[in-house]
Design a protein around this motif. Structure first.
Motif, PDB file in Angstrom:
ATOM      1  N   LYS A   1      -8.548 -19.446  -8.420  1.00 26.34           N
ATOM      2  CA  LYS A   1      -7.170 -19.299  -7.965  1.00 26.34           C
ATOM      3  C   LYS A   1      -7.185 -18.723  -6.555  1.00 26.34           C
TER       4      LYS A   1
ATOM      5  N   ASN B   1       1.019 -18.272  -7.819  1.00 28.60           N
ATOM      6  CA  ASN B   1       1.466 -19.286  -8.784  1.00 28.60           C
ATOM      7  C   ASN B   1       2.776 -19.906  -8.316  1.00 28.60           C
TER       8      ASN B   1
ATOM      9  N   ASN C   1      -3.596 -14.544 -12.531  1.00 28.23           N
ATOM     10  CA  ASN C   1      -2.337 -15.289 -12.597  1.00 28.23           C
ATOM     11  C   ASN C   1      -1.167 -14.313 -12.676  1.00 28.23           C
TER      12      ASN C   1
END
Length: 144
Positions: A78, A82, A139
């Motif tokens: 990542k 998000n 996340n």
């Protein structure tokens, strides 16, 4: 009139089973039983080609009301915020100090599970307070 559709939320991640089990603890979700003929998910995984072992994991709401969560292994990590995130609704109907106390208590529980507290967003006259957090793979999600 269109029919109601079920929703599955899919997470790209590095460690599907680990992240799925984290979210089971957060949401009270459960891991479904392994496919018929297998005593455990590990037994089933060992029948897959090596590149597919550990590639995905699933959990769901035991009542069947909430969305199924699917976690799939991807090679890249990542790197940005998000575009979609989950709001874990623990303070619904609460306001002020009572809401903040409820959010803080849940935040402490989730930090003990490996989550990271990012920041508190205080009520501003339009929105109630919430706590921005990250799961064990970074996340973002909110305690709302």
């Amino acid at each position: 009139m269109s029919s109601i559709r079920q929703v599955q939320v899919t997470f790209d991640c590095a460690e599907p089973e680990r992240l799925a089990r984290f979210w089971c603890e957060v949401l009270g979700y459960v891991v479904p039983p392994p496919p018929e003929g297998f005593a455990t998910w590990g037994d089933y995984e060992r029948t897959l080609p090596p590149e597919r072992q550990g590639a995905g994991f699933v959990c769901g709401d035991p009542s069947g009301v909430g969305p199924r969560l699917y976690f799939q292994r991807v090679p890249e990590g990542k790197v940005v915020k998000n575009r979609v995130h989950l709001d874990v609704r623990v303070g619904t109907g609460l306001v002020g100090e009572e809401r903040l106390a409820t959010l803080e208590a849940e935040c402490a529980r989730l930090v003990a599970l490996g989550a990271t507290r990012v920041r508190v967003l205080l009520a501003d006259g339009y929105d109630e307070s919430c706590i921005v957090m990250q799961d064990i793979e970074g996340n973002e999600f909110c305690l709302d």
